[in-house]
Scaffold this active site. Structure first.
Site, PDB file in Angstrom:
ATOM      1  N   GLU A 488       0.807  -1.227   0.000  1.00  0.00           N
ATOM      2  CA  GLU A 488       0.000   0.000   0.000  1.00  0.00           C
ATOM      3  C   GLU A 488       0.839   1.276   0.000  1.00  0.00           C
ATOM      4  O   GLU A 488       0.293   2.373   0.083  1.00  0.00           O
ATOM      5  CB  GLU A 488      -0.961  -0.010   1.192  1.00  0.00           C
ATOM      6  CG  GLU A 488      -2.040  -1.075   1.043  1.00  0.00           C
ATOM      7  CD  GLU A 488      -3.076  -1.027   2.153  1.00  0.00           C
ATOM      8  OE1 GLU A 488      -2.842  -0.349   3.171  1.00  0.00           O
ATOM      9  OE2 GLU A 488      -4.125  -1.686   1.993  1.00  0.00           O
ATOM     10  N   GLN A 585       4.836  -3.715   2.542  1.00  0.00           N
ATOM     11  CA  GLN A 585       4.659  -5.139   2.874  1.00  0.00           C
ATOM     12  C   GLN A 585       4.940  -6.000   1.652  1.00  0.00           C
ATOM     13  O   GLN A 585       5.050  -5.493   0.536  1.00  0.00           O
ATOM     14  CB  GLN A 585       3.232  -5.348   3.348  1.00  0.00           C
ATOM     15  CG  GLN A 585       2.181  -5.095   2.268  1.00  0.00           C
ATOM     16  CD  GLN A 585       0.833  -4.762   2.843  1.00  0.00           C
ATOM     17  OE1 GLN A 585       0.506  -3.580   2.994  1.00  0.00           O
ATOM     18  NE2 GLN A 585       0.036  -5.774   3.150  1.00  0.00           N
TER      19      GLN A 585
HETATM   20  C1  BGC Z   1      -2.433  -3.564   5.207  1.00  0.00           C
HETATM   21  C2  BGC Z   1      -3.465  -4.359   4.433  1.00  0.00           C
HETATM   22  C3  BGC Z   1      -4.386  -5.055   5.416  1.00  0.00           C
HETATM   23  C4  BGC Z   1      -4.991  -4.069   6.402  1.00  0.00           C
HETATM   24  C5  BGC Z   1      -5.814  -4.735   7.472  1.00  0.00           C
HETATM   25  C6  BGC Z   1      -3.133  -2.604   6.159  1.00  0.00           C
HETATM   26  O1  BGC Z   1      -2.198  -1.920   6.927  1.00  0.00           O
HETATM   27  O2  BGC Z   1      -1.605  -2.833   4.338  1.00  0.00           O
HETATM   28  O3  BGC Z   1      -2.820  -5.312   3.610  1.00  0.00           O
HETATM   29  O4  BGC Z   1      -5.389  -5.708   4.717  1.00  0.00           O
HETATM   30  O5  BGC Z   1      -3.950  -3.355   7.043  1.00  0.00           O
HETATM   31  O6  BGC Z   1      -5.054  -5.617   8.224  1.00  0.00           O
END
Ligand code: BGC
Length: 751
Positions: A488, A585
């Site tokens: 993200e 990530q």
């Molecule tokens: C992550 C996502 C995840 C979400 C909920 C975010 O910080 O980047 O991959 O789905 O948190 O855990």
């Protein structure tokens, strides 16, 4: 089995332990808040599926229910609080084996009087069960009057947002305190009934109903108070027959205006004649049953101090208490039922990180998670249409209704006053393929043809239709433009490798299960033949997306030191982060994990090291996946380091990392790392494969693993694997590439 323990009282850890030591049963979660109040302590009790959309908010929130855990303890007028007087002894334990939470304190009050306090709390392990607590207060050196006040406290909010209307507080059947509530917007009806023994003086005021019990104690004498509680909602009354979901796409809604009265009489009947010891025994039995198969068991090398077992047990415990077992109207939120983080919303975390544990322990529960998606297929089709696509575009975040719940904006930047738009609902479309992957995974593990016929093939086809409409023809191929991959910190990019490869997998599986849909199969084949797929360049690196490799790289060491804290966003704006080679990530590494045979081993190893250097691991979904891919690449030491770091996401010493709930996906990922990493399980072929590589400090590892109707018991030692199964039916497996046909109930192989 080891306890999860807190040996020192520290206010700064109060909310972390409140999450870590939470109790529950998949339908109800109760934070481990202390009985007495402390500044900043967040109490919390949640029911799966009970959300409310506060006025003016675009997102539904998991409702924090009235508190039942709080107790006010007065000792000759002196309020019991560990912030006063002196703590002589303190210990708190969550017995993972039996689900019991205990706290023992020797406390000297400001007047020098000494007390021993023992608290116990237990939450029934099945739906609609009871919650019990017991407190014992012994005055050690003086006679004293102890007054304990406890009941149901409706002043509870979601950080200030009132979600419930109190319909009624009353005393029923003699000495039961009862509260009737309705959520303000979603109209859920909730009843809480509580009873204390010995009974006290009951009063109701300011949305609280309380019983006050007085004890006159001689030195050495203990005041013992028990409380049992039942919490239920109208969701408990409706039919939850899985097969109805497919039949009419709608679960019946109980519209009876007497719902609250029905809930109350059910609660009172359940509570009648029950006491704490009875409940404790029931819960102990239920947890003992769970642990027979629910656990990865390790035998560390003699003389090594090993916390891995605790982390694995912690993971299984939380997976079990976060997951509803047989009600497709609800799924698992990103913090389970342990806190209000992410407003209790359901993400891809559920299908990719949490579901596999159940797939291989309790396939019916895994099926329930997929039925949650099937139940909301229509909403997903509507979301696709809204954006001009076909098929099903599942929401990035969802709650009870199946509509998109991702907030439009992140918190305001207090310096610039600007709000950052959250783009996930618009572009983080890989969730569609993640759900399809989980449907395929369910079939791999169960061969459940009926499920595929009724739900699976439609889920696969509708998700595939989405990709067919999502791709655009450009420069002689289909391309998938303007997406966010799992990473993200990289937004609005074209041809994210993870997304494109998973979309291909989604369409391939949809074709496999929809051979009779000729037109779809033709369009699918065209997509498969023409979708652009990023491949390794001459340097061996696969581009994460079209522009990633053109962006500048910076030294991330400083941010890696404080992983999980998103510290980079304090030094750089989000727009700047997006324009650099920075991963929050695992992204391509995630693809390697899910589809391990797409790329040759040397390319995987090279890309793992390239992308790891650029990954901060600011998401809890990252490290364990790196551990698996490193392990499969043969680098067990690195894998073990990642695994141990992943275990610290909740269990580490950071006082605030889990304040608003445990990291649900991370608990699933810890299990995945042990089983899919070190035990070397690979479920992507028609046969089950094992390529074990145990960390040096693990002498032995054993676990249970359901596979195609067989309940396997796996035992691994350095150089040896032993498999036992419940039947003599033939089962083909591969161990380190060697094909074996298991007919006997047990085999042992040197590896
Ligand atoms: C992550 C996502 C995840 C979400 C909920 C975010 O910080 O980047 O991959 O789905 O948190 O855990």
């Amino acid at each position: 089995m080891k306890n999860l323990s807190e040996t020192k009282f520290a206010l700064s850890y109060i909310n972390k332990y409140g999450s870590l030591m939470a109790q529950g049963n998949g339908y109800l979660g109760l934070r481990a808040s202390h009985e007495e109040d402390y500044p900043g302590q967040v109490r919390g009790m949640y029911l799966a599926g009970v959300y409310n959309r506060p006025a003016g908010s675009e997102s539904a929130e998991l409702v924090n229910l009235p508190d039942i855990a709080g107790m006010q303890i007065e000792l000759d007028g002196q309020l019991f609080s560990l912030q006063m007087g002196k703590i002589v002894e303190y210990e708190r334990h969550l017995a993972l084996g039996s689900g019991l939470l205990t706290r023992r304190i020797i406390w000297r009050d400001p007047r020098g009087r000494l007390f021993e306090l023992n608290f116990e709390r237990v939450v029934g392990k099945t739906r609609g069960t009871l919650i019990g607590s017991r407190v014992s207060i012994k005055s050690l050196n003086q006679s004293v009057r102890a007054v304990i006040t406890t009941g149901i406290d409706g002043q509870q909010t979601n950080f200030g947002t009132q979600q419930l209307m109190e319909e009624k507080l009353h005393v029923a059947a003699g000495d039961f305190m009862v509260g009737h509530y309705e959520t303000i917007e979603s109209d859920r009806k909730i009843v809480i009934a509580a009873k204390v023994a010995p009974g006290g003086v009951i009063t109701a005021k300011n949305r609280q109903i309380k019983s006050q019990v007085t004890f006159d104690l001689q030195p050495g004498q203990a005041a013992i108070l028990e409380k049992i509680v039942m919490v239920s909602s109208d969701l408990d009354l409706e039919t939850t027959n899985l097969e109805n979901v497919g039949a009419d796409r709608r679960l019946s809604q109980q519209k009876d205006s007497d719902v609250l009265a029905i809930l109350e009489s059910t609660a009172l009947a359940k509570l009648a004649d029950r006491d704490f010891d009875w409940l404790k025994r029931e819960v102990e039995k239920d947890w003992a049953k769970f642990w027979v198969t629910g656990r990865v068991e390790l035998e560390p090398k003699a003389s090594t101090v090993n916390t891995d077992q605790l982390a694995l047990d912690f993971a299984s415990y939380h997976l079990e208490i976060m997951t509803p077992k047989n009600d497709p109207r609800m799924s698992v939120g990103a913090k389970g039922l342990t806190g209000e983080g992410y407003k209790g919303h359901v993400f891809w975390d559920t299908e990719i990180f949490i579901l596999p544990y159940f797939l291989h322990h309790s396939p019916e529960t895994a099926k329930n998670m997929l039925l949650y998606r099937y139940h909301h297929l229509q909403d997903a089709k509507e979301k696709a249409q809204q954006y001009g696509y076909s098929g099903a575009l599942f929401p990035w975040e969802s709650a009870f209704s199946g509509r998109e719940e991702t907030p439009e904006f992140a918190a305001i930047n207090i310096r610039t006053g600007k709000r950052q738009r959250i783009a996930s609902a618009l572009a983080e479309h890989h969730i569609v393929a993640d759900i399809a992957y989980a449907v395929w995974g369910y079939f791999q593990a169960t061969r459940d043809q009926i499920f595929m016929e009724k739900y699976g093939r439609e889920l696969l086809r509708e998700t595939a239709e989405f990709w067919l409409s999502r791709a655009v023809w450009q420069d002689g191929h289909y391309q998938i433009l303007d997406v966010i991959g799992p990473d993200e910190y990289t937004e609005h990019i074209d041809n994210n490798a993870y997304t494109n490869y998973l979309a291909v997998f989604n369409v391939e599986q949809a074709i496999r299960f929809n051979q009779d849909a000729t037109d779809f199969c033709q369009r699918g084949a065209d997509f498969l033949a023409n979708l652009y797929l990023p491949v390794a360049g001459s340097d061996g690196i696969i581009p994460q997306d079209d522009t990633f490799l053109t962006k500048p790289q910076i030294d991330l060491e400083k941010y890696k030191q404080t992983q999980g804290k998103q510290g980079i966003l304090l030094d750089y704006s989000r727009a700047e982060v997006i324009d650099m080679q920075i991963l929050k990530q695992a992204d391509l590494v995630m693809l390697f994990y899910l589809l391990p045979h797409l790329f040759p081993a040397d390319i995987v190893a090279q890309n793992l090291s390239f992308y790891e250097e650029r990954t901060i691991h600011d998401s809890s979904l990252s490290k364990a996946i790196h551990a698996i891919v490193a392990c499969r690449s043969g680098d067990v030491d690195t894998a073990y380091r990642f695994f141990q770091e992943a275990c610290l996401i909740d269990l580490g010493t950071d006082p605030h990392s889990s304040d608003d709930g445990i990291h649900a996906a991370s608990t699933g990922a810890i299990w995945l790392a042990a089983v899919f990493g070190f035990a070397g399980v690979d479920t992507t072929d028609v046969r089950l494969h094992f390529t074990p590589r145990l960390p040096e400090t693990w002498q032995k590892m054993s676990f249970h693993f359901w596979w195609q109707n067989e309940k396997l018991q796996v035992e691994l030692k350095q150089g040896m694997i032993k498999l036992s199964k419940g039947s003599t039916t033939e089962l083909e497996i591969e161990i380190n590439g060697k094909l074996l046909t298991l007919t006997d109930r047990e085999i042992e192989e040197r590896i």
